[in-house]
Design a protein around this motif. Structure first.
Motif, PDB file in Angstrom:
ATOM      1  N   PHE A  35      36.399  21.867 -14.285  1.00 28.03           N
ATOM      2  CA  PHE A  35      37.326  22.915 -14.716  1.00 28.03           C
ATOM      3  C   PHE A  35      37.259  24.149 -13.821  1.00 28.03           C
ATOM      4  O   PHE A  35      38.196  24.937 -13.781  1.00 28.03           O
ATOM      5  CB  PHE A  35      37.026  23.304 -16.169  1.00 28.03           C
ATOM      6  N   LEU A  36      36.146  24.291 -13.083  1.00 28.90           N
ATOM      7  CA  LEU A  36      36.046  25.415 -12.154  1.00 28.90           C
ATOM      8  C   LEU A  36      37.070  25.294 -11.027  1.00 28.90           C
ATOM      9  O   LEU A  36      37.455  26.299 -10.426  1.00 28.90           O
ATOM     10  CB  LEU A  36      34.637  25.490 -11.558  1.00 28.90           C
ATOM     11  N   LEU A  37      37.508  24.071 -10.742  1.00 30.20           N
ATOM     12  CA  LEU A  37      38.497  23.877  -9.674  1.00 30.20           C
ATOM     13  C   LEU A  37      39.834  24.532 -10.013  1.00 30.20           C
ATOM     14  O   LEU A  37      40.357  25.317  -9.219  1.00 30.20           O
ATOM     15  CB  LEU A  37      38.670  22.392  -9.377  1.00 30.20           C
ATOM     16  N   PRO A  38      40.445  24.230 -11.187  1.00 27.43           N
ATOM     17  CA  PRO A  38      41.694  24.939 -11.503  1.00 27.43           C
ATOM     18  C   PRO A  38      41.510  26.438 -11.723  1.00 27.43           C
ATOM     19  O   PRO A  38      42.415  27.228 -11.418  1.00 27.43           O
ATOM     20  CB  PRO A  38      42.201  24.242 -12.776  1.00 27.43           C
ATOM     21  N   VAL A  39      40.340  26.842 -12.241  1.00 28.92           N
ATOM     22  CA  VAL A  39      40.089  28.283 -12.378  1.00 28.92           C
ATOM     23  C   VAL A  39      40.125  28.934 -10.994  1.00 28.92           C
ATOM     24  O   VAL A  39      40.723  30.001 -10.801  1.00 28.92           O
ATOM     25  CB  VAL A  39      38.720  28.532 -13.062  1.00 28.92           C
ATOM     26  N   THR A  40      39.499  28.268 -10.022  1.00 26.57           N
ATOM     27  CA  THR A  40      39.549  28.754  -8.643  1.00 26.57           C
ATOM     28  C   THR A  40      40.968  28.696  -8.096  1.00 26.57           C
ATOM     29  O   THR A  40      41.406  29.584  -7.353  1.00 26.57           O
ATOM     30  CB  THR A  40      38.611  27.923  -7.750  1.00 26.57           C
ATOM     31  N   GLY A  41      41.699  27.640  -8.467  1.00 28.45           N
ATOM     32  CA  GLY A  41      43.080  27.487  -8.026  1.00 28.45           C
ATOM     33  C   GLY A  41      43.960  28.634  -8.481  1.00 28.45           C
ATOM     34  O   GLY A  41      44.800  29.138  -7.709  1.00 28.45           O
ATOM     35  N   PHE A  42      43.772  29.076  -9.709  1.00 27.87           N
ATOM     36  CA  PHE A  42      44.538  30.223 -10.207  1.00 27.87           C
ATOM     37  C   PHE A  42      44.208  31.483  -9.407  1.00 27.87           C
ATOM     38  O   PHE A  42      45.086  32.296  -9.108  1.00 27.87           O
ATOM     39  CB  PHE A  42      44.263  30.445 -11.694  1.00 27.87           C
ATOM     40  N   ALA A  43      42.912  31.637  -9.075  1.00 27.51           N
ATOM     41  CA  ALA A  43      42.508  32.815  -8.295  1.00 27.51           C
ATOM     42  C   ALA A  43      43.125  32.768  -6.894  1.00 27.51           C
ATOM     43  O   ALA A  43      43.586  33.788  -6.378  1.00 27.51           O
ATOM     44  CB  ALA A  43      40.979  32.862  -8.198  1.00 27.51           C
ATOM     45  N   ILE A  44      43.142  31.584  -6.300  1.00 29.25           N
ATOM     46  CA  ILE A  44      43.741  31.432  -4.970  1.00 29.25           C
ATOM     47  C   ILE A  44      45.238  31.732  -5.014  1.00 29.25           C
ATOM     48  O   ILE A  44      45.784  32.440  -4.160  1.00 29.25           O
ATOM     49  CB  ILE A  44      43.500  30.007  -4.435  1.00 29.25           C
ATOM     50  N   ALA A  45      45.909  31.177  -6.035  1.00 29.32           N
ATOM     51  CA  ALA A  45      47.347  31.407  -6.176  1.00 29.32           C
ATOM     52  C   ALA A  45      47.645  32.882  -6.344  1.00 29.32           C
ATOM     53  O   ALA A  45      48.623  33.409  -5.779  1.00 29.32           O
ATOM     54  CB  ALA A  45      47.883  30.615  -7.367  1.00 29.32           C
ATOM     55  N   ASP A  46      46.803  33.568  -7.113  1.00 28.32           N
ATOM     56  CA  ASP A  46      47.003  34.997  -7.331  1.00 28.32           C
ATOM     57  C   ASP A  46      46.793  35.776  -6.028  1.00 28.32           C
ATOM     58  O   ASP A  46      47.556  36.687  -5.701  1.00 28.32           O
ATOM     59  CB  ASP A  46      46.039  35.494  -8.410  1.00 28.32           C
ATOM     60  N   ALA A  47      45.760  35.389  -5.273  1.00 29.70           N
ATOM     61  CA  ALA A  47      45.461  36.084  -4.015  1.00 29.70           C
ATOM     62  C   ALA A  47      46.558  35.867  -2.979  1.00 29.70           C
ATOM     63  O   ALA A  47      46.877  36.775  -2.196  1.00 29.70           O
ATOM     64  CB  ALA A  47      44.119  35.610  -3.470  1.00 29.70           C
ATOM     65  N   LEU A  48      47.148  34.668  -2.978  1.00 25.91           N
ATOM     66  CA  LEU A  48      48.187  34.347  -2.001  1.00 25.91           C
ATOM     67  C   LEU A  48      49.585  34.710  -2.479  1.00 25.91           C
ATOM     68  O   LEU A  48      50.561  34.574  -1.731  1.00 25.91           O
ATOM     69  CB  LEU A  48      48.137  32.853  -1.652  1.00 25.91           C
TER      70      LEU A  48
END
Length: 219
Positions: A35-48
């Motif tokens: 589940f840390l992968l999609p949590v990280t994915g949301f952070a990446i999407a927000d940063a980009l």
């Protein structure tokens, strides 16, 4: 008769061989880390600054990674027991299903970002939402069912409603941080909150499926 057949044919031995604690640990660790992968994915999407379909594609792809880790943890937990499954097939099925689940779950927000108006006042909308929700809950257990059946688990179809119930109970934990985070919440705090919610979801789902699978293996 080989040992695996003997174990599956003897309910008492099946109960003794299936390790509930091992299942809960493997499933909780696999899903908790996954589940840390999609949590990280949301952070990446927000940063980009990703939104709409690019955001959707990112999470759908990352969701497959979450499913793969969940499937790996579960298959290792089942190894040597009465419900032992081929790791590769189990991981592939779980990864594909998790990706499909994210595709369904991300669809409403993606359509909204794309400017598609959703009329929540129409009964048809709620029917479609309900069907999509059922499809999301069923995605992983439905994909895993044929693998369990091939492994000789009695009445393996019961895994589908069991899995749906387990995800229904577990998934609400992942929404818990949403009301208390906003644009001003520091990114590490947001990450920690959603990571903790993922662990709670994973443990809950692991316990429910573990208890149900043990009952299934009793015949």
């Amino acid at each position: 008769m080989d040992d695996a057949t003997a174990v599956r044919g003897d309910p008492a031995r099946a109960t003794d061989t299936f390790r509930l604690g091992r299942w809960v640990t493997g499933t909780a660790v696999g899903e908790g880390v996954g589940f840390l992968l999609p949590v990280t994915g949301f952070a990446i999407a927000d940063a980009l600054g990703l939104a709409g379909w690019s955001h959707w594609l990112l999470l759908v792809g990352i969701g497959a990674g979450e499913g793969a880790l969940l499937g790996l943890g579960q298959s290792l937990a089942l190894r040597g027991g009465p419900a032992a499954v081929p790791t590769g097939r189990w991981v592939a099925a779980t990864a594909a299903a998790a990706s499909a689940a994210w595709a369904i779950g991300m669809l409403p927000s993606t359509l909204a970002d794309a400017g598609v108006a959703i009329d929540w006042g129409r009964p048809t909308t709620w029917v479609l939402v309900a069907l999509a929700g059922l499809a999301l809950l069923a995605s992983i257990p439905l994909a895993q069912w044929p693998v369990l059946a091939a492994a000789g688990v009695p009445r393996a179809w019961r895994w589908v409603p069991l899995g749906m119930a387990a995800w229904l109970v577990g998934l609400p934990f992942t929404f818990a941080p949403s009301p208390i985070v906003d644009a001003g919440t520091p990114a590490p705090v947001v990450f920690a909150l959603f990571a903790a919610s993922g662990v709670l979801m994973a443990v809950t789902m692991a316990i429910v499926t573990g208890l149900g699978l043990r009952r299934m293996l009793r015949g």
